[in-house]
Design an enzyme around this catalytic site. Structure first.
Site, mmCIF file in Angstrom:
data_model
loop_
_atom_site.group_PDB
_atom_site.id
_atom_site.type_symbol
_atom_site.label_atom_id
_atom_site.label_comp_id
_atom_site.label_asym_id
_atom_site.label_seq_id
_atom_site.Cartn_x
_atom_site.Cartn_y
_atom_site.Cartn_z
ATOM 1 N N LEU A 165 0.862 -1.179 0.000
ATOM 2 C CA LEU A 165 0.000 0.000 0.000
ATOM 3 C C LEU A 165 0.899 1.230 0.000
ATOM 4 C CD1 LEU A 165 -2.729 -0.763 2.726
ATOM 5 C CD2 LEU A 165 -3.007 -0.873 0.242
ATOM 6 N N ASP A 166 0.454 2.300 -0.658
ATOM 7 C CA ASP A 166 1.187 3.549 -0.587
ATOM 8 C C ASP A 166 1.274 4.004 0.868
ATOM 9 O OD1 ASP A 166 1.282 3.515 -3.332
ATOM 10 O OD2 ASP A 166 -0.340 4.962 -3.607
ATOM 11 N N ARG A 167 2.304 4.735 1.175
ATOM 12 C CA ARG A 167 2.492 5.229 2.542
ATOM 13 C C ARG A 167 1.281 6.036 3.018
ATOM 14 N NH1 ARG A 167 7.883 8.568 4.557
ATOM 15 N NH2 ARG A 167 7.316 8.690 6.761
ATOM 16 N N ARG B 154 -5.167 6.550 -7.893
ATOM 17 C CA ARG B 154 -4.849 7.974 -7.815
ATOM 18 C C ARG B 154 -4.706 8.601 -9.196
ATOM 19 N NH1 ARG B 154 -0.005 7.802 -3.393
ATOM 20 N NH2 ARG B 154 -0.166 10.073 -3.539
#
Length: 330
Positions: free
Chosen positions: A146-148, A248
């Protein structure tokens, strides 16, 4: 991992002799280069591939290339290697909210702002902290990332067989991953497919980014409208492919930036949202949350669906927007 007698483990000093390691069932199935990168911690990647090319690494006394997949019972010769000297920060052990755990899997609710692993300026992440907190764990690996800035469901495997099985499910499109996100704009459709090719690149300062570009990786996201407000919309995103930053970039490129997205979002809007006004509350993070995953359990073969509740800061922002203009059935 079983070692024969008189083996010196890797350390900051080069061992005086080679190591001979017998591969266990849990270690079998992985490529030799990935195995060496894991067990020879601190050794530069370039050096790992050099000793593979030179034939210094042997399996069952024979030469192999970097694509060789290890089998249970293989005896691997690891030549003397010197770990790069560097100051290593102590990783603080940490546990995270557990949504599911058994002998094969661990599923946590990752907070926003926490990286899943160290690298790119981050000393350590979730995986390093969990390993530090569970020193007796024989195996613990990330199933996906997962993205930060993204919160929510994160799967980890406690057995290599589980890791391999789940990777196969994801590669074959057999898992169902869904995210909740808030976008800015006048979203119209109850259900919308976005298929835009995505290209990964690195900026001049070394930052990883993604853009829509012809010839890029085929990417497909399905968005369902859950609630529509005057200037915002709450969506559920269903991943059909799993590209870096897919949700995104698909949304930003379609004119509906995720609120709080500091890479692809509306930066002026993000600054405004940092403070509450008469019409809504403040938001100080990206509104993207991995809220549900469905997969087949690698051991039992049964379908498993796990949910992660919307984080409090996102829930507060959602409630502050007031009564939605419409609410699509979920």
């Amino acid at each position: 991992m079983k070692m024969q007698n008189d083996v010196v483990p890797p350390s900051s000093q080069a061992p005086v002799q080679a190591q001979f390691v017998t591969i266990t069932e849990e270690e079998a199935g992985q490529r030799i280069d990935n195995y060496l990168l894991r067990v020879c911690k601190g050794v530069p990647k370039s050096h790992i591939y050099r000793i593979l090319r030179s034939g210094e690494v042997r399996v069952n006394k024979g030469r192999i290339d970097q694509l060789y997949r290890l089998e249970s019972g293989d005896v691997v010769r690891i030549p003397p290697v010197r770990v790069a000297e560097k100051s290593t920060a102590v990783v603080p052990g940490a546990e995270f909210p557990i949504l599911f755990e058994d002998a094969h899997l661990l599923i946590i609710d990752k907070p926003c702002g926490v990286a899943v692993h160290g690298g790119s300026g981050v000393s350590y992440g979730v995986i390093e902290q969990l390993r530090a907190a569970r020193p007796d764990a024989k195996f613990l690996e990330l199933v996906h990332r997962l993205d930060r800035e993204t919160s929510g469901l994160l799967l980890l495997a406690k057995k290599r067989s589980a890791l391999t099985n789940l990777h196969e499910q994801m590669r074959d499109g057999l898992t169902d991953k869904r995210y909740l996100t808030m976008v800015y704009g006048d979203w119209k459709n109850a259900r919308q497919h976005i298929k835009l090719p995505l290209h990964k690149f690195t900026t001049a300062d070394g930052e990883r980014r993604v853009c829509v570009q012809a010839g890029g990786m085929e990417s497909h996201t399905v968005f369902s409208l859950l609630r529509k407000f005057d200037k915002f919309a709450l969506l559920e995103a269903e991943l059909k492919t799993g590209r870096t930053h897919q949700i995104r970039v698909h949304l930003a490129s379609s004119g509906f930036p995720i609120v709080g997205d500091d890479k692809y979002g509306d930066f002026a809007l993000n600054r405004v949202l940092l403070k509450a006004d008469a019409t809504r509350g403040a938001l100080k993070r990206m509104f993207l949350h991995a809220h549900q995953i469905t997969f087949t359990h690698p051991e039992t073969g049964k379908d498993v669906t796990i949910n992660a509740p919307l984080p409090a800061e996102c829930e507060r922002f959602l409630v502050s927007l007031g009564k939605p203009l419409n609410s699509a059935p979920r």
